[in-house]
Design a protein around this motif. Structure first.
Motif, short mmCIF file in Angstrom:
data_model
loop_
_atom_site.label_atom_id
_atom_site.label_comp_id
_atom_site.label_asym_id
_atom_site.label_seq_id
_atom_site.Cartn_x
_atom_site.Cartn_y
_atom_site.Cartn_z
N GLN A 145 0.82 -1.21 0.00
CA GLN A 145 0.00 0.00 0.00
C GLN A 145 0.86 1.27 0.00
O GLN A 145 0.38 2.36 -0.25
N GLY A 146 2.12 1.08 0.32
CA GLY A 146 3.03 2.22 0.36
C GLY A 146 4.46 1.73 0.32
O GLY A 146 4.73 0.52 0.32
N VAL A 147 5.38 2.67 0.30
CA VAL A 147 6.80 2.32 0.23
C VAL A 147 7.59 3.41 0.94
O VAL A 147 7.27 4.60 0.80
N PRO A 181 8.67 -1.89 1.18
CA PRO A 181 7.23 -1.88 0.94
C PRO A 181 6.47 -1.89 2.25
O PRO A 181 6.91 -2.48 3.24
N ARG A 182 5.32 -1.25 2.27
CA ARG A 182 4.50 -1.19 3.49
C ARG A 182 3.13 -1.77 3.20
O ARG A 182 2.53 -1.46 2.17
N TYR A 183 2.69 -2.63 4.10
CA TYR A 183 1.42 -3.33 3.94
C TYR A 183 0.51 -2.93 5.10
O TYR A 183 0.72 -3.38 6.22
N ASP A 184 -0.44 -2.07 4.84
CA ASP A 184 -1.36 -1.65 5.90
C ASP A 184 -0.63 -1.14 7.13
O ASP A 184 -1.07 -1.35 8.26
N ASN A 185 0.56 -0.60 6.91
CA ASN A 185 1.38 -0.06 8.00
C ASN A 185 1.83 -1.14 8.99
O ASN A 185 2.28 -0.84 10.08
#
Ligand code: AMP
Length: 138
Positions: A80-82, A105-109
Motif C-alpha cells: 500500500q506504500g513504500v 514496501p508497506r502493507y497496511d502499516n
C-alpha cells in the motif's frame, strides 16, 4: 589496502545476493534482513561511502532504479506504500559504508518498520535556521 565493504564483495561476486536488477552502473537485491516482504537495496557498482559523497549522475541512476522498484512493489506485491530512505554516516544509522537506498514496501502499516519522527521545535529559531542553511544553497 583497506578491506572491501560487503556490498563491494557482492558486486564482485564474492558474496551471493538475491538479485532484482542489474545494469552497468547499478545493482539491486533483497536486503538479507527483510523488514517487510520485498525490502530491497539499490547500490551503485562504483564505491561511494554514502549518498552525500556520490556524484549526481550516479545518484540519479540509483534513485531511478529505487523508484522503479517501489512502483513494482505497489503493483505486483500489493504494497500500500513504500519507504525510500538512505542513511548517511553511523550517527544516522548507516552500518554499511557504501551508498545504498532502502526500498521498503508497506502493507497496511504492518511489519517490523516503524518510522518515528519526534518533532521538537521548542526553542528553535526557524527563520535563523532557514537563513543559515539557505544561504549555502545559493
Ligand atoms: P544501513 O543500516 O542503512 O547501512 O543498511 C545496511 C543494510 O544492509 C541492512 O539492512 C542489512 O540487513 C543489509 N545487509 C548487510 N549485509 C547484507 C548482505 N550480505 N546481503 C544483503 N543485505 C545485507
Amino acid at each position: 589496502m583497506s578491506k572491501k565493504d560487503i556490498f563491494c564483495q557482492i558486486i564482485d561476486g564474492e558474496i551471493p545476493c538475491y538479485k532484482l536488477y542489474e545494469d552497468d552502473d547499478v545493482l539491486a537485491f533483497l536486503d538479507i534482513s527483510q523488514v517487510t516482504k520485498g525490502h530491497a537495496l539499490v547500490i551503485p557498482k562504483e564505491h561511494y561511502d554514502n549518498f552525500l559523497a556520490t556524484p549526481q549522475e550516479t545518484m540519479h541512476k540509483v534513485m531511478d532504479v529505487a523508484q522503479r522498484i517501489g512502483q513494482v512493489e505497489i503493483k505486483i506485491l500489493g504494497a500500500q506504500g513504500v519507504n525510500i530512505l538512505t542513511n548517511c554516516y553511523e550517527a544516522a544509522g548507516q552500518s554499511v559504508p557504501h551508498f545504498h537506498v532502502h526500498v521498503i514496501p508497506r502493507y497496511d502499516n504492518k511489519g517490523g518498520f516503524v518510522l518515528e519522527m519526534h518533532s521538537n521545535s521548542d526553542g528553535l529559531n526557524l527563520p535563523a535556521i532557514a537563513e543559515e542553511i539557505g544561504k549555502s544553497l545559493k
